[in-house]
Design a protein around this motif. Structure first.
Motif, PDB file in Angstrom:
ATOM      1  N   GLY A 156     -48.786  22.348  72.356  1.00 25.67           N
ATOM      2  CA  GLY A 156     -48.237  22.980  73.546  1.00 25.67           C
ATOM      3  C   GLY A 156     -48.570  22.173  74.774  1.00 25.67           C
ATOM      4  O   GLY A 156     -49.615  21.525  74.849  1.00 25.67           O
ATOM      5  N   HIS A 157     -47.664  22.189  75.746  1.00 21.11           N
ATOM      6  CA  HIS A 157     -47.893  21.484  77.008  1.00 21.11           C
ATOM      7  C   HIS A 157     -47.244  22.300  78.115  1.00 21.11           C
ATOM      8  O   HIS A 157     -46.026  22.485  78.129  1.00 21.11           O
ATOM      9  CB  HIS A 157     -47.282  20.079  76.951  1.00 21.11           C
ATOM     10  CG  HIS A 157     -47.526  19.282  78.191  1.00 21.11           C
ATOM     11  ND1 HIS A 157     -46.896  18.086  78.450  1.00 21.11           N
ATOM     12  CD2 HIS A 157     -48.342  19.506  79.252  1.00 21.11           C
ATOM     13  CE1 HIS A 157     -47.297  17.610  79.613  1.00 21.11           C
ATOM     14  NE2 HIS A 157     -48.169  18.471  80.126  1.00 21.11           N
ATOM     15  N   PHE A 158     -48.063  22.819  79.018  1.00 17.44           N
ATOM     16  CA  PHE A 158     -47.568  23.637  80.118  1.00 17.44           C
ATOM     17  C   PHE A 158     -47.690  22.845  81.409  1.00 17.44           C
ATOM     18  O   PHE A 158     -48.766  22.362  81.742  1.00 17.44           O
ATOM     19  CB  PHE A 158     -48.355  24.942  80.229  1.00 17.44           C
ATOM     20  CG  PHE A 158     -48.265  25.803  78.994  1.00 17.44           C
ATOM     21  CD1 PHE A 158     -47.235  26.702  78.847  1.00 17.44           C
ATOM     22  CD2 PHE A 158     -49.218  25.698  77.987  1.00 17.44           C
ATOM     23  CE1 PHE A 158     -47.141  27.496  77.712  1.00 17.44           C
ATOM     24  CE2 PHE A 158     -49.136  26.478  76.853  1.00 17.44           C
ATOM     25  CZ  PHE A 158     -48.089  27.384  76.712  1.00 17.44           C
ATOM     26  N   ILE A 159     -46.594  22.730  82.135  1.00 19.67           N
ATOM     27  CA  ILE A 159     -46.589  22.025  83.408  1.00 19.67           C
ATOM     28  C   ILE A 159     -46.486  23.090  84.498  1.00 19.67           C
ATOM     29  O   ILE A 159     -45.410  23.580  84.811  1.00 19.67           O
ATOM     30  CB  ILE A 159     -45.419  21.034  83.488  1.00 19.67           C
ATOM     31  CG1 ILE A 159     -45.483  20.050  82.311  1.00 19.67           C
ATOM     32  CG2 ILE A 159     -45.441  20.274  84.812  1.00 19.67           C
ATOM     33  CD1 ILE A 159     -44.289  19.132  82.229  1.00 19.67           C
ATOM     34  N   GLY A 160     -47.611  23.472  85.059  1.00 24.42           N
ATOM     35  CA  GLY A 160     -47.632  24.538  86.050  1.00 24.42           C
ATOM     36  C   GLY A 160     -48.684  25.571  85.700  1.00 24.42           C
ATOM     37  O   GLY A 160     -49.443  25.430  84.739  1.00 24.42           O
ATOM     38  N   ASP A 161     -48.739  26.635  86.485  1.00 28.99           N
ATOM     39  CA  ASP A 161     -49.730  27.686  86.274  1.00 28.99           C
ATOM     40  C   ASP A 161     -49.402  28.497  85.029  1.00 28.99           C
ATOM     41  O   ASP A 161     -48.238  28.647  84.640  1.00 28.99           O
ATOM     42  CB  ASP A 161     -49.781  28.622  87.489  1.00 28.99           C
ATOM     43  CG  ASP A 161     -50.226  27.898  88.755  1.00 28.99           C
ATOM     44  OD1 ASP A 161     -50.897  26.864  88.614  1.00 28.99           O
ATOM     45  OD2 ASP A 161     -49.897  28.370  89.850  1.00 28.99           O
ATOM     46  N   VAL A 162     -50.437  29.013  84.387  1.00 31.16           N
ATOM     47  CA  VAL A 162     -50.287  29.816  83.175  1.00 31.16           C
ATOM     48  C   VAL A 162     -50.993  31.150  83.385  1.00 31.16           C
ATOM     49  O   VAL A 162     -52.161  31.180  83.808  1.00 31.16           O
ATOM     50  CB  VAL A 162     -50.876  29.094  81.941  1.00 31.16           C
ATOM     51  CG1 VAL A 162     -50.748  29.980  80.702  1.00 31.16           C
ATOM     52  CG2 VAL A 162     -50.169  27.763  81.712  1.00 31.16           C
ATOM     53  N   VAL A 163     -50.311  32.243  83.101  1.00 33.71           N
ATOM     54  CA  VAL A 163     -50.876  33.583  83.204  1.00 33.71           C
ATOM     55  C   VAL A 163     -50.933  34.182  81.804  1.00 33.71           C
ATOM     56  O   VAL A 163     -49.936  34.170  81.073  1.00 33.71           O
ATOM     57  CB  VAL A 163     -50.033  34.487  84.131  1.00 33.71           C
ATOM     58  CG1 VAL A 163     -50.607  35.894  84.169  1.00 33.71           C
ATOM     59  CG2 VAL A 163     -49.983  33.897  85.527  1.00 33.71           C
ATOM     60  N   ILE A 164     -52.095  34.693  81.418  1.00 33.47           N
ATOM     61  CA  ILE A 164     -52.289  35.260  80.089  1.00 33.47           C
ATOM     62  C   ILE A 164     -52.768  36.696  80.235  1.00 33.47           C
ATOM     63  O   ILE A 164     -53.800  36.952  80.857  1.00 33.47           O
ATOM     64  CB  ILE A 164     -53.309  34.441  79.269  1.00 33.47           C
ATOM     65  CG1 ILE A 164     -52.814  33.003  79.105  1.00 33.47           C
ATOM     66  CG2 ILE A 164     -53.561  35.093  77.916  1.00 33.47           C
ATOM     67  CD1 ILE A 164     -53.797  32.087  78.428  1.00 33.47           C
ATOM     68  N   ASP A 165     -51.998  37.632  79.693  1.00 33.17           N
ATOM     69  CA  ASP A 165     -52.391  39.037  79.653  1.00 33.17           C
ATOM     70  C   ASP A 165     -52.750  39.373  78.207  1.00 33.17           C
ATOM     71  O   ASP A 165     -51.914  39.818  77.436  1.00 33.17           O
ATOM     72  CB  ASP A 165     -51.260  39.948  80.154  1.00 33.17           C
ATOM     73  CG  ASP A 165     -50.947  39.721  81.620  1.00 33.17           C
ATOM     74  OD1 ASP A 165     -51.883  39.363  82.352  1.00 33.17           O
ATOM     75  OD2 ASP A 165     -49.792  39.890  82.025  1.00 33.17           O
ATOM     76  N   GLY A 166     -53.982  39.128  77.851  1.00 28.20           N
ATOM     77  CA  GLY A 166     -54.393  39.357  76.474  1.00 28.20           C
ATOM     78  C   GLY A 166     -55.626  38.543  76.142  1.00 28.20           C
ATOM     79  O   GLY A 166     -56.364  38.095  77.027  1.00 28.20           O
ATOM     80  N   THR A 167     -55.853  38.330  74.874  1.00 26.87           N
ATOM     81  CA  THR A 167     -57.052  37.650  74.381  1.00 26.87           C
ATOM     82  C   THR A 167     -56.719  36.243  73.921  1.00 26.87           C
ATOM     83  O   THR A 167     -55.723  36.033  73.227  1.00 26.87           O
ATOM     84  CB  THR A 167     -57.667  38.445  73.209  1.00 26.87           C
ATOM     85  OG1 THR A 167     -57.986  39.755  73.658  1.00 26.87           O
ATOM     86  CG2 THR A 167     -58.928  37.763  72.699  1.00 26.87           C
ATOM     87  N   ILE A 168     -57.549  35.274  74.315  1.00 27.28           N
ATOM     88  CA  ILE A 168     -57.424  33.898  73.830  1.00 27.28           C
ATOM     89  C   ILE A 168     -58.443  33.718  72.709  1.00 27.28           C
ATOM     90  O   ILE A 168     -59.639  33.868  72.920  1.00 27.28           O
ATOM     91  CB  ILE A 168     -57.700  32.883  74.951  1.00 27.28           C
ATOM     92  CG1 ILE A 168     -56.764  33.131  76.134  1.00 27.28           C
ATOM     93  CG2 ILE A 168     -57.532  31.469  74.437  1.00 27.28           C
ATOM     94  CD1 ILE A 168     -57.036  32.221  77.309  1.00 27.28           C
ATOM     95  N   THR A 169     -57.953  33.400  71.520  1.00 31.39           N
ATOM     96  CA  THR A 169     -58.823  33.280  70.348  1.00 31.39           C
ATOM     97  C   THR A 169     -58.890  31.823  69.903  1.00 31.39           C
ATOM     98  O   THR A 169     -57.851  31.177  69.738  1.00 31.39           O
ATOM     99  CB  THR A 169     -58.311  34.155  69.203  1.00 31.39           C
ATOM    100  OG1 THR A 169     -58.229  35.506  69.642  1.00 31.39           O
ATOM    101  CG2 THR A 169     -59.256  34.073  68.006  1.00 31.39           C
ATOM    102  N   GLY A 170     -60.093  31.294  69.756  1.00 38.09           N
ATOM    103  CA  GLY A 170     -60.298  29.939  69.277  1.00 38.09           C
ATOM    104  C   GLY A 170     -61.105  29.937  67.994  1.00 38.09           C
ATOM    105  O   GLY A 170     -61.325  30.996  67.377  1.00 38.09           O
ATOM    106  N   PRO A 171     -61.566  28.752  67.562  1.00 36.37           N
ATOM    107  CA  PRO A 171     -62.361  28.684  66.329  1.00 36.37           C
ATOM    108  C   PRO A 171     -63.613  29.552  66.367  1.00 36.37           C
ATOM    109  O   PRO A 171     -64.060  30.035  65.331  1.00 36.37           O
ATOM    110  CB  PRO A 171     -62.716  27.194  66.236  1.00 36.37           C
ATOM    111  CG  PRO A 171     -61.666  26.495  67.019  1.00 36.37           C
ATOM    112  CD  PRO A 171     -61.306  27.423  68.127  1.00 36.37           C
ATOM    113  N   GLY A 172     -64.179  29.766  67.571  1.00 37.49           N
ATOM    114  CA  GLY A 172     -65.389  30.573  67.684  1.00 37.49           C
ATOM    115  C   GLY A 172     -65.133  32.034  67.972  1.00 37.49           C
ATOM    116  O   GLY A 172     -66.068  32.784  68.236  1.00 37.49           O
ATOM    117  N   GLY A 173     -63.862  32.439  67.961  1.00 39.02           N
ATOM    118  CA  GLY A 173     -63.536  33.835  68.239  1.00 39.02           C
ATOM    119  C   GLY A 173     -62.894  33.982  69.605  1.00 39.02           C
ATOM    120  O   GLY A 173     -62.224  33.066  70.104  1.00 39.02           O
ATOM    121  N   ASP A 174     -63.102  35.129  70.216  1.00 35.88           N
ATOM    122  CA  ASP A 174     -62.515  35.448  71.512  1.00 35.88           C
ATOM    123  C   ASP A 174     -63.084  34.499  72.571  1.00 35.88           C
ATOM    124  O   ASP A 174     -64.271  34.536  72.876  1.00 35.88           O
ATOM    125  CB  ASP A 174     -62.834  36.904  71.869  1.00 35.88           C
ATOM    126  CG  ASP A 174     -62.134  37.350  73.142  1.00 35.88           C
ATOM    127  OD1 ASP A 174     -61.689  36.485  73.913  1.00 35.88           O
ATOM    128  OD2 ASP A 174     -62.045  38.569  73.365  1.00 35.88           O
TER     129      ASP A 174
END
Length: 332
Positions: free
Chosen positions: A176-194
């Motif tokens: 993924g590649h976002f050019i500009g601001d990013v708004v997230i309404d929710g949980t970001i989960t990675g290898p270590g969890g939330d």
């Protein structure tokens, strides 16, 4: 519905050099229906539209050999004024799609609709290696075709699956590649969890360490003795040499305002940047005055003297309260 039947192994031909090659009109049923071993309806033109329909164009492929329900060849292959619908009749679950119409899910107008139990819509770019192409583009546009405003370019929705998925098949690529601001309404989960929970946990750990360090510094500051700000630093005066020998110094120094009846230590350093050394010790009297005698080899460097009675001073790098500096010699 009228019918024209051909038993030829290829295709029947109706031609015209003026207007339409074949015009069929039926106000109650199907205007034109074609079926064959290869193509049901084939339209060819040198320019403009191969197959056109004022009320729309509908084609069905029902065989198992990958045949097409309709084939249009021209500047525009197939054009339907009311939309173009295609149905793949292979297998128990038909795949269908159309160009221009009302979608059967949200009942909204769409430019392209695709439905299948595998892939509803596929977009592939075939640009040469090293160049950038776009498989599927979604962007807002106003009625006149200019750039739109606060519309959604690409939208993905799901109940229990993945709404939008990006995957890089090589380590050099990006999912993924976002050019500009990013708004997230929710949980970001990675290898270590939330991820948000992990950041909050680390912030709590850092805050706890900062609190511990602050308490430790306060404790260390409390251990250092406090010096009465009103107390004056002791004083020593310029030394006098009482030696008649040019190779030997016999220096006498007087000091005052030391602690009474206390051992006072005199230190000496020279201009050659040699480490300071203890020069003499003497006891102060009841008034805090002290007299030092220093015997040492003569030197070509200027000498500097300072004395301490052992009182502490946390503002000094040595931690001790020192007298003012006295010097001897006018040479460097």
């Amino acid at each position: 519905m009228g019918a024209i039947t051909f038993d030829q192994p290829s295709k029947g031909i109706v031609s015209s050099t003026a207007a339409a090659g074949l015009t069929v009109e039926n106000t109650r049923g199907t205007g034109l229906q074609g079926s064959g071993g290869h193509f049901g309806v084939v339209g060819e033109t040198i320019s403009v539209v191969g197959v056109g329909g004022q009320g729309g164009v509908f084609g069905v492929a029902g065989g198992h050999g990958g045949e097409a329900g309709m084939l249009g060849i021209g500047a525009t292959g197939v054009r339907g004024m009311g939309g173009v619908v295609g149905v793949d009749g292979h297998g128990p679950e038909n795949s269908r799609g159309f160009l221009g119409g009302i979608d059967p899910v949200f009942s909204q107008r769409v430019g392209v609709y695709g439905q299948s139990f595998q892939h509803g819509v596929i977009g592939l770019t075939t640009t040469a290696e090293g160049k950038s192409g776009t498989g599927v583009y979604g962007g807002p546009a106003s009625r006149d075709g200019s750039a739109g405003g606060s519309c959604v370019g690409v939208r993905g929705e799901t109940y229990t699956g993945v709404a939008v998925q990006g995957r890089s098949l090589d380590k050099s690529g990006k999912a993924g590649h976002f050019i500009g601001d990013v708004v997230i309404d929710g949980t970001i989960t990675g290898p270590g969890g939330d991820l948000e929970a992990r950041i909050a946990e680390l912030e709590n750990v850092v805050a706890a360490h900062e609190k511990t360090i602050s308490a430790l510094l306060a404790h260390l500051n409390g251990l250092q003795p406090r010096v009465d700000a009103s107390a004056r630093a002791p004083q020593i005066f310029e030394p006098q040499n009482f030696s008649d020998d040019l190779d030997v110094l016999d220096l006498h120094l007087d000091g005052r305002e030391f602690l009474p009846t206390t051992t006072v230590t005199l230190w000496v350093a020279d201009a050659s940047n040699s480490p300071p050394a203890k020069a003499s010790e003497a006891g102060s009297d009841a008034a805090g005055s002290v007299h030092f005698r220093v015997q040492m080899p003569n030197t070509s460097h200027k000498l500097f003297f300072a004395a301490t009675d052992g009182r502490l001073d946390r503002h000094d790098l040595t931690g001790l309260l020192w007298s003012g500096t006295a010097s001897w010699g006018n040479f460097l």
